[in-house]
Design an enzyme around this catalytic site. Sequence first.
Site, PDB file in Angstrom:
ATOM      1  N   PRO A 164       1.053  -1.201   0.277  1.00  0.00           N
ATOM      2  CA  PRO A 164       0.154  -0.251   0.113  1.00  0.00           C
ATOM      3  C   PRO A 164       0.519   1.791   0.290  1.00  0.00           C
ATOM      4  O   PRO A 164       2.021   1.961   0.712  1.00  0.00           O
ATOM      5  CB  PRO A 164      -1.226  -0.684   1.134  1.00  0.00           C
ATOM      6  N   ALA A 165       0.416   1.697  -0.329  1.00  0.00           N
ATOM      7  CA  ALA A 165       1.108   3.196  -0.824  1.00  0.00           C
ATOM      8  C   ALA A 165       0.206   4.946  -0.033  1.00  0.00           C
ATOM      9  O   ALA A 165      -0.907   4.717  -0.943  1.00  0.00           O
ATOM     10  CB  ALA A 165       1.597   3.804  -1.915  1.00  0.00           C
TER      11      ALA A 165
END
Length: 63
Positions: free
Chosen positions: A2-3
């Site tokens: 995840p970013a």
Amino acid sequence: MPAIRIDMFEGRSPEIKRELVENITQAVVDTLKCSPEAVDIILNEVSRAHWATGGKLWSDRQG
């Protein structure tokens, strides 16, 4: 991995930003069951002169 991108006004201290990214990372780890090393957080600090809400620049607001 995840970013997470966070846009916020500039001027917060490194300690506050450190606390923010630690807390968000932990929330993502707990929710997604991933390792902390898998979580990227990008802090984008924006001048109040470059952010507007309701047709008004934040730099023009009182208070």
